[in-house]
Structure formats: C-alpha cells, structure tokens
Motif scaffolding. Structure first.
Motif, PDB file in Angstrom:
ATOM      1  N   ALA A  68       6.685 -49.397  -4.714  1.00 14.78           N
ATOM      2  CA  ALA A  68       8.663 -48.723  -3.328  1.00 14.78           C
ATOM      3  C   ALA A  68       9.239 -49.315  -4.271  1.00 14.78           C
ATOM      4  N   GLY A  69       9.015 -50.373  -5.303  1.00 13.28           N
ATOM      5  CA  GLY A  69      10.688 -51.504  -5.592  1.00 13.28           C
ATOM      6  C   GLY A  69      10.322 -52.659  -4.644  1.00 13.28           C
ATOM      7  N   VAL A  70       9.708 -53.181  -3.779  1.00 16.36           N
ATOM      8  CA  VAL A  70      10.593 -54.591  -3.585  1.00 16.36           C
ATOM      9  C   VAL A  70       9.101 -56.150  -4.242  1.00 16.36           C
ATOM     10  N   HIS A  71       9.753 -56.810  -3.368  1.00 14.90           N
ATOM     11  CA  HIS A  71       9.386 -57.690  -3.599  1.00 14.90           C
ATOM     12  C   HIS A  71       8.361 -57.727  -2.537  1.00 14.90           C
TER      13      HIS A  71
ATOM     14  N   THR B  75      14.415 -49.434   4.194  1.00 20.57           N
ATOM     15  CA  THR B  75      13.239 -50.285   3.049  1.00 20.57           C
ATOM     16  C   THR B  75      11.622 -49.615   3.399  1.00 20.57           C
ATOM     17  N   ALA B  76      12.305 -50.744   4.799  1.00 19.67           N
ATOM     18  CA  ALA B  76      10.552 -49.967   5.629  1.00 19.67           C
ATOM     19  C   ALA B  76      10.241 -48.551   4.976  1.00 19.67           C
TER      20      ALA B  76
ATOM     21  N   ARG C  26      10.054 -46.055   2.820  1.00 18.12           N
ATOM     22  CA  ARG C  26       9.615 -46.499   1.655  1.00 18.12           C
ATOM     23  C   ARG C  26       8.302 -47.506   1.394  1.00 18.12           C
ATOM     24  N   VAL C  27       7.967 -48.678   2.101  1.00 17.56           N
ATOM     25  CA  VAL C  27       7.174 -49.096   2.130  1.00 17.56           C
ATOM     26  C   VAL C  27       6.029 -48.918   2.647  1.00 17.56           C
ATOM     27  N   ARG C  28       6.171 -47.833   3.817  1.00 14.78           N
ATOM     28  CA  ARG C  28       5.262 -46.838   4.744  1.00 14.78           C
ATOM     29  C   ARG C  28       4.573 -46.186   3.945  1.00 14.78           C
ATOM     30  N   ALA C  29       5.657 -45.448   3.040  1.00 16.95           N
ATOM     31  CA  ALA C  29       5.079 -44.519   2.684  1.00 16.95           C
ATOM     32  C   ALA C  29       4.452 -44.795   0.922  1.00 16.95           C
ATOM     33  N   ALA C  30       4.546 -45.903   0.092  1.00 18.50           N
ATOM     34  CA  ALA C  30       3.870 -46.159  -0.276  1.00 18.50           C
ATOM     35  C   ALA C  30       2.317 -46.552  -0.292  1.00 18.50           C
ATOM     36  N   ALA C  31       2.241 -47.339   0.972  1.00 18.11           N
ATOM     37  CA  ALA C  31       1.064 -47.820   1.535  1.00 18.11           C
ATOM     38  C   ALA C  31       0.342 -46.700   1.802  1.00 18.11           C
TER      39      ALA C  31
END
Length: 352
Positions: free
Chosen positions: A14-17, A37-38, A40-45
């Motif tokens: 996701a490109g985040v910390h 951002t949320a 993007r993170v959920r999509a990565a998960a």
C-alpha cells in the motif's frame, strides 16, 4: 511453501507505514486514517489475502472483541431481527456476537451465561430479563457490562433499550375506542415480565381515561408469549366476559391464539370481535384476517442496544454510575391498521 502475509507486507504494497496500515485495518482506529489511504490499505490486504491476527489484538488490548447475546426464544419471530441489528452495529467496530438461546429456562440461561463468561466475552446484551432476576443481580455485583434489550428488571441496574410499550398499547386502545368499542379486553403477556406489566398498566390507564371500568375492560394474563398461551387465556376471557367485542393482545403470537379460539367458537374477526396485536412480527399481514398491530422496530432495538454496550465498553473504568445504570432508550412505535379491526356491533353474549 507459501507463508501467511503479514501486516508489513500489506503496508509495503500500500506504500504506507506499518502503523498506518494497522490503524486502517482496525475498525476502532480507521477513522484516524484518510479515506483514500484506508481504501488503499484494504485493497492491498484483500489482494494479499491478509487477515488481522485477532488473537494478538485481543491480548494487546485485553479484550476478546466478542459480545454475549442471550435470547429467550429464537422461534419467536421478533428476536432474529434484534440479533441482526446487534450484529450490524457490532461489526464495524470489529466485534462478534455470540448468540445463546435460553428457551426461557432459568437453569439453561445461567449455564449459557457462565459458558459465555468462560469465553471471555467483553459484555452482554440480555433479552431474557424478568422483573425479578437473581442472575442479573449477581452479574451487577460482579461488574459485568450488560445492556438489557426489550425487557427489564424492576431494579434499574443496567441500561435498557425497548420500544415504547405504553404508547403502543395506548394507540391500540384509542383505535378501538374510536371504532365504538366499549367492551374491550386485554389478553396480556406474563406479569413477571416488564413487557407484560407495562402493557397491562397502559391498557388499564387508557380504559380508565375513557371512563370504562374493569368490568368492561378486563385484563387476562397469558402464561407465556405463545400461541398456546394465547388460546388458553382467550378461552378464559370469553368464558368470563362473553360480551367482549374487541381484544388487545399482549403480542402477535397471543393474537394468533386468540384468532384460533374465536374461530372455534364461531365468532368472526372483525365482524364479531376486533383484534389488535403487538410487535408487527413477520407475516402478521398474512394472518386471516391480516392483523392490526403495533409496529416495533426490532432491528433498530438490537442496533441501539449494541451501541449502548459499546459506549459502556469505551468507558475507561467500565463502571456503572446511577445515571448510566438507569439510562433507558425507548424507540417510537406506531399502529399498523389492517383488517382485523372494525366498528363495534352489539351482539348477544354467547358461550362456546
């Protein structure tokens, strides 16, 4: 051999910390992350097939993120919508409901309560309350977080969510009075339950306010909120008060039992006896005739009870104070008029 994806993998994709990814995937903290951002993170998960380690999260926060739910009778159509409302409110916060059916049996209820405590639930939503309830008295002394749903105890020990029973019965009584009925009876619910006593009191008050005394407005308690109990109580009513032209039933199942007795005695509904139920349970509109009844928002009741419990769990000390314990939320109800009520018609008293 493939390894299970980690939170670090999700953060990298996701490109985040990693801390940002953790906040985005935690329902309690996702609001602290921007929506973009949320997502993007959920999509990565999802792409990696990552699932949070709930056991580790529970240990870290000293919570199980589970809630025990005690229901008295899941065959009764009004309780499943409450359970769905509870689940809908808990899920966004990452909580799971553990549902237990008690069959309105005190020993089974105590066993189910102890089992759920053993599973380390964070709190309870209890729809099984009786007016005097030793188990709940003990739970209060132990500081177990509890919210009561639909029924409450006489002692205001816990927050409580219900439909406005008194207003609902008043609406039913006013409807029948407006149709000209002056021999109106109430086949009530059990008087050891708050719903039974509250609705009976509201009925008596409505009749007294209209100048109708107890001889013309009797209250006959049913032993349970069931069809069979409704049949028994309605038979007793018609034997003792054969001039009755209208009945307010304690709930829709009692009303269905009343319909059975009316038919068995050759009485037509609504031509001879009008009938009003309470709850507007599923398929009440399929009764013959379709049932006039008080609509109670059961899904919303469950959701509100869950919100109250979450609010209690969010308190840092998990303690009750007098104001909190007495907190009562009554959701509005309304009368749904169908074909089981009509204008009063004088008829000769008959015994079946």
């Amino acid at each position: 051999m493939s390894t299970r994806p980690t939170l670090s993998d999700v953060a990298r994709l996701a490109g985040v910390h990693q801390a940002t990814a953790s906040r985005a995937l935690n329902p309690r903290t996702s609001g602290r992350v921007s929506p973009v951002t949320a997502r993007r993170v959920r999509a990565a998960a999802e792409e990696l097939g990552f699932t949070p380690n709930t056991a580790a999260r529970s240990l870290r926060m000293n919570r199980s993120f589970t809630v025990g739910v005690l229901m008295p009778d899941l065959i009764n159509p009004l309780f499943p919508p409450m359970a769905r409302g509870i689940e809908a409110a808990l899920a966004p916060r990452g909580y799971t409901a553990l549902l237990a059916n008690t069959d309105s049996d005190e020993d089974k209820e105590r066993h189910q309560f102890d089992v759920l405590l053993g599973r380390q639930v964070d709190g309870f939503i209890v729809a099984t309350a009786r007016r005097k309830h030793p188990l709940l008295d003990e739970a209060r002394k132990s500081g177990v977080p509890i919210v009561l749903l639909n029924r409450c105890t006489d002692r205001k020990l816990f927050p409580f969510v219900a439909g406005d029973d008194s207003a609902g019965v008043s609406l039913a009584a006013e409807h029948l009075l407006e149709r000209g009925h002056r021999h109106v009876a109430h086949v009530s619910g059990p008087q050891d339950m708050s719903t039974g006593i509250t609705r009976a009191r509201a009925f008596r008050h409505a009749m007294e306010s209209a100048g109708i005394g107890p001889d013309q407005a009797p209250v006959i308690p049913a032993r349970a909120y069931t069809v069979a109990a409704g049949e028994q109580a309605t038979g007793e009513l018609l034997d003792r008060h054969p001039a009755t032209t209208a009945i307010v039933a304690g709930n829709d199942l009692i009303a269905l039992g009343a319909l059975h007795v009316l038919r068995a005695r050759g009485l037509r509904c609504p031509q001879d006896v009008s009938l009003v139920g309470f709850n507007d349970m599923q398929f009440a509109d399929e009764f013959q005739p379709p049932l006039t009844t008080v609509h109670v928002p059961h899904h919303e009741l469950g959701a509100e009870a869950a919100h109250l419990l979450l609010e209690l769990l969010d308190r840092s000390d998990l303690s009750y104070d007098t104001v909190w314990a007495a907190k009562t939320v009554l959701l509005p109800v309304h009368l749904v008029i169908r074909e089981s009520t009509a204008d009063a018609v004088d008829r000769k008293p008959t015994r079946g």
